[in-house]
Design a protein around this motif. Structure first.
Motif, PDB file in Angstrom:
ATOM      1  N   GLY A   9       0.788  -1.221   0.000  1.00 38.24           N
ATOM      2  CA  GLY A   9       0.000   0.000   0.000  1.00 38.24           C
ATOM      3  C   GLY A   9       0.823   1.275   0.000  1.00 38.24           C
ATOM      4  N   GLN A  10       2.160   1.136   0.077  1.00 32.67           N
ATOM      5  CA  GLN A  10       3.024   2.316   0.089  1.00 32.67           C
ATOM      6  C   GLN A  10       3.590   2.566  -1.314  1.00 32.67           C
ATOM      7  N   PRO A  11       3.880   3.822  -1.648  1.00 25.72           N
ATOM      8  CA  PRO A  11       4.510   4.112  -2.946  1.00 25.72           C
ATOM      9  C   PRO A  11       5.856   3.403  -3.056  1.00 25.72           C
ATOM     10  N   LEU A  12       6.187   2.986  -4.266  1.00 27.08           N
ATOM     11  CA  LEU A  12       7.439   2.273  -4.496  1.00 27.08           C
ATOM     12  C   LEU A  12       8.594   3.269  -4.516  1.00 27.08           C
ATOM     13  N   ASN A  13       9.404   3.266  -3.463  1.00 27.63           N
ATOM     14  CA  ASN A  13      10.569   4.148  -3.357  1.00 27.63           C
ATOM     15  C   ASN A  13      11.806   3.253  -3.366  1.00 27.63           C
ATOM     16  N   ILE A  14      12.444   3.161  -4.537  1.00 25.58           N
ATOM     17  CA  ILE A  14      13.517   2.185  -4.717  1.00 25.58           C
ATOM     18  C   ILE A  14      14.698   2.440  -3.788  1.00 25.58           C
ATOM     19  N   SER A  15      15.141   3.688  -3.677  1.00 19.52           N
ATOM     20  CA  SER A  15      16.305   3.975  -2.836  1.00 19.52           C
ATOM     21  C   SER A  15      16.024   3.643  -1.374  1.00 19.52           C
ATOM     22  N   ALA A  59      20.727  -0.807  -8.514  1.00 21.23           N
ATOM     23  CA  ALA A  59      21.985  -0.062  -8.592  1.00 21.23           C
ATOM     24  C   ALA A  59      21.833   1.186  -9.453  1.00 21.23           C
ATOM     25  N   ASN A  60      21.031   1.082 -10.511  1.00 24.96           N
ATOM     26  CA  ASN A  60      20.847   2.232 -11.408  1.00 24.96           C
ATOM     27  C   ASN A  60      19.370   2.451 -11.752  1.00 24.96           C
ATOM     28  N   GLU A  61      18.486   1.687 -11.074  1.00 24.43           N
ATOM     29  CA  GLU A  61      17.039   1.756 -11.289  1.00 24.43           C
ATOM     30  C   GLU A  61      16.662   1.460 -12.739  1.00 24.43           C
ATOM     31  N   ALA A  62      17.497   0.633 -13.391  1.00 17.66           N
ATOM     32  CA  ALA A  62      17.232   0.252 -14.778  1.00 17.66           C
ATOM     33  C   ALA A  62      16.286  -0.943 -14.828  1.00 17.66           C
ATOM     34  N   GLN A  80       7.582  -6.397 -13.447  1.00 10.63           N
ATOM     35  CA  GLN A  80       8.796  -5.686 -13.836  1.00 10.63           C
ATOM     36  C   GLN A  80       9.914  -5.997 -12.851  1.00 10.63           C
ATOM     37  N   LEU A  81      11.091  -6.274 -13.385  1.00  8.22           N
ATOM     38  CA  LEU A  81      12.278  -6.530 -12.579  1.00  8.22           C
ATOM     39  C   LEU A  81      13.224  -5.347 -12.730  1.00  8.22           C
ATOM     40  N   ARG A 110      19.704  -6.146  -4.306  1.00  8.57           N
ATOM     41  CA  ARG A 110      20.140  -5.593  -5.594  1.00  8.57           C
ATOM     42  C   ARG A 110      18.971  -5.467  -6.570  1.00  8.57           C
ATOM     43  N   TYR A 111      17.986  -6.377  -6.458  1.00 10.64           N
ATOM     44  CA  TYR A 111      16.904  -6.385  -7.429  1.00 10.64           C
ATOM     45  C   TYR A 111      15.540  -6.321  -6.741  1.00 10.64           C
ATOM     46  N   LEU A 112      14.585  -5.690  -7.428  1.00 10.26           N
ATOM     47  CA  LEU A 112      13.199  -5.613  -6.962  1.00 10.26           C
ATOM     48  C   LEU A 112      12.284  -6.109  -8.070  1.00 10.26           C
ATOM     49  N   LEU A 113      11.333  -6.947  -7.694  1.00 12.55           N
ATOM     50  CA  LEU A 113      10.268  -7.334  -8.611  1.00 12.55           C
ATOM     51  C   LEU A 113       8.977  -6.696  -8.112  1.00 12.55           C
ATOM     52  N   HIS A 114       8.298  -5.971  -8.979  1.00  7.72           N
ATOM     53  CA  HIS A 114       7.005  -5.411  -8.598  1.00  7.72           C
ATOM     54  C   HIS A 114       6.060  -5.534  -9.782  1.00  7.72           C
ATOM     55  N   GLY A 115       4.784  -5.335  -9.530  1.00  3.65           N
ATOM     56  CA  GLY A 115       3.828  -5.492 -10.616  1.00  3.65           C
ATOM     57  C   GLY A 115       2.410  -5.239 -10.163  1.00  3.65           C
TER      58      GLY A 115
END
Length: 585
Positions: free
Chosen positions: A237-243, A276-279, A271-272, A252-257
């Motif tokens: 329920g929270q916004p996706l804040n990668i950092s 490290a660079n949010e790519a 999406q994976l 190192r990696y996040l899977l969301h969808g």
């Protein structure tokens, strides 16, 4: 001392509260009247202060939980326990209240006299009803528990040549804080809760079920480090804040969808992301009917593994074919029950989850995961003291878990549950075999490492137990209170009493109604020579469970080695005896 740290900065405290003739010192978390002083827990102090500032107003349970435990998911039992501690401090009677009134199906109301004294001009404002006299039973019980318990403990300390007063020894510490790293060459990944894009919020359980299953399947891959389910669901329920997630989960990696279910059709977007660079590393969309959900899950896990292996240069492994695909209606019941169970809320929620698992089995008698989760509800009953027939519940759990294994021998939860049950029955060899089997199947199974840790330190191998519980915490950064309980217990067995106290205190802050936490704290405080604190923790135990007995200690704490058992009992028994005696004065 940490207990004397202010709850609020002085600049934010604008008034002092006199409640029923008692001064509430919110800085020091105490109730004071004349020379008498009673200590309160931090959350209990906050709750009392909030009720007092709204004296005479009915306050809902939801509002109190939001105000006193903001941003934290806690059960209603935590609030009930805090209210009971306030009543105990004032000697109040729930049936004939003069301090706090329970409003059925709503919440609570403070009905005592409250006097506000401004810290700026010392003017007084009197509100509420006048409270004529404080009942003496609660106050006397607490005082005698402290005085007599302290005398007995001091005598015991002297008899043991000051053994309890030894400072924390320099142990051979296999693992120190912050030194464990399980990552190595493994790609580390967190699967975040998928978002429900459908119009029906009821379908949250279905979307959560997809996320759960993706975590379960990916975690079985020995070349990946996968963060535990409850730690990623912390951010639902929270916004996706990668950092922010990188710093908190250390991955190192996040899977969301997202998932959109409309009647019998479903769309899944995944999406994976390389943190490290949010790519964007990989992305895919799946459209089809609901009965294809297992096929989609298998494709997602396989493609994620392929993408990660390509990034780090590993050779791709052949994906495992899912065993015993359940009937869709049974799966629907199962994931709803699992959603309720993972609330870890109370006896009623545990029973509700149990009924859904039974329904799933009725719809599909070959549904292995449903048998395993049903077994877990029975062990959970035992561990929380909810079972009226302890041995019968444990035997039932073992039987159900073995049925799960017979249907699918790649179920880590089934082995974990049998390991829990055997640990409670003090059959350590069997428990150890099952815990290790669970980890063999799922090398990312945080609960498996937690169970293994408890078996190691309860069976006389605390250094290894410390290593394993820290492995569990790495995999489960937002772990529940029981992980800290186990860490505090292993520190105690290692005679690292100061570490034990701090760890257990942190756990109490998130789950103050845990009987076990207060019992272990009482023992740790006793060995550290903090007798007042030890007796105060005993008082909390008796508040939570007035029927607590010495026999329950021997039944609940499964030490294999008599020396370790006696070490624990020597710390906790004297204050408990005094607390039990004073409760009958």
């Amino acid at each position: 001392m940490d207990d004397d740290k202010p709850i609020l900065p002085a600049s934010k405290q604008t008034d002092m509260l006199m409640i029923a003739g008692w001064r509430l010192d919110e800085d020091r978390r105490r109730l004071e009247q004349g020379e008498e002083s009673l200590r309160l827990e931090p959350k209990t102090t906050l709750l009392l202060g909030y009720l007092a500032r709204h004296v005479g107003e009915p306050i809902s349970r939801e509002q109190l939980l939001a105000e006193v435990w903001p941003g934290v998911i806690v059960s209603d039992e935590v609030l009930t326990n805090a209210v009971n501690k306030i009543r105990r401090a004032f000697g109040d009677d729930r049936q004939n209240p003069k301090i706090i009134e329970t409003i059925p199906k709503m919440g609570y109301r403070l009905i005592a006299e409250v006097v506000r004294v401004s810290l700026n001009d010392e003017s007084q404002e009197q509100t509420g009803q006048f409270f004529h006299s404080r009942q003496k039973t609660g106050r006397n019980r607490y005082s005698w528990s402290q005085v007599i318990g302290g005398i007995i403990l001091i005598g015991l300390l002297t008899g043991l040549g000051g053994y309890f007063l030894l400072t924390q020894p320099d142990q051979n510490r296999m693992v120190e804080e912050g030194t464990i790293s399980l990552i190595g060459d493994k790609p580390s990944i967190a699967i975040m809760p998928f978002v429900n894009l459908g119009d029906d919020p009821y379908q949250d359980y279905f979307v959560d079920g997809i996320t759960d299953d993706l975590i379960t399947e990916l975690a079985k891959n020995p070349k990946l480090l996968v963060i535990a389910r409850d730690s990623t669901f912390f951010y639902k329920g929270q916004p996706l804040n990668i950092s922010d997630l990188v710093s908190r989960l250390n991955v190192r990696y996040l899977l969301h969808g997202s998932v959109r279910r409309i009647e019998d059709s479903v769309r899944i977007n995944a999406q994976l992301v390389d943190t490290a660079n949010e790519a964007l590393v990989w992305a895919e969309r799946y459209d089809g009917s609901v009965d294809q959900i297992f096929k989609f899950q298998d494709e997602i896990t396989g493609q994620i593994a392929s993408a990660l292996y390509a990034k780090v240069g590993f050779r791709e492994q052949a994906g495992q074919k899912r065993q015993n695909v359940p009937a869709l209606d049974a799966y629907d019941k199962f994931i709803y029950g699992r959603n309720r169970f993972y609330m870890y809320a109370n006896r009623d929620e545990n029973q509700t989850a149990r009924e859904f698992f039974k329904d799933a089995i009725e719809l599909d008698s070959n549904f292995a995961s449903a048998y395993a989760m049903l077994a877990w509800t029975h062990v959970f009953d035992v561990m929380n003291g909810w079972s009226e027939e302890r041995e019968k519940s444990l035997d039932k759990a073992i039987s159900l878990a073995k049925q799960a294994v017979a249907l699918n021998d790649e179920q880590p939860i089934a082995y974990f549950v049998t390991g829990l049950a055997y640990r409670e029955k003090k059959e350590y060899i069997k428990a150890m075999v099952d815990a290790e089997k669970a980890i063999e199947i799922d090398p990312n199974y945080a609960n498996g490492y937690m169970l293994l840790s408890s078996l190691l330190y309860f069976s006389g191998r605390p250094e290894e137990g410390l290593y394993r519980i820290k492995e569990a915490m790495r995999l489960h950064p937002h772990h529940p209170y029981n992980y800290s309980l186990h860490l505090g217990q292993v520190y105690f067995v290692l005679k690292r009493y100061i570490d034990s106290i701090q760890t257990l205190k942190d756990a109490v802050a998130s789950y103050p109604s845990s009987e076990r936490l207060h019992v272990w704290l009482a023992a740790a405080y006793a060995y550290a020579g903090k007798l007042d604190d030890a007796n105060w923790e005993v008082d909390q135990v008796l508040t939570i469970n007035p029927d607590f007995s010495l026999e329950r200690i021997k039944e609940t704490y499964p030490f294999k080695d008599d020396a370790d058992r006696d070490h624990f009992i020597a710390g906790v028994i004297p204050p408990l005896i005094m607390g039990l005696k004073s409760s009958h004065c």
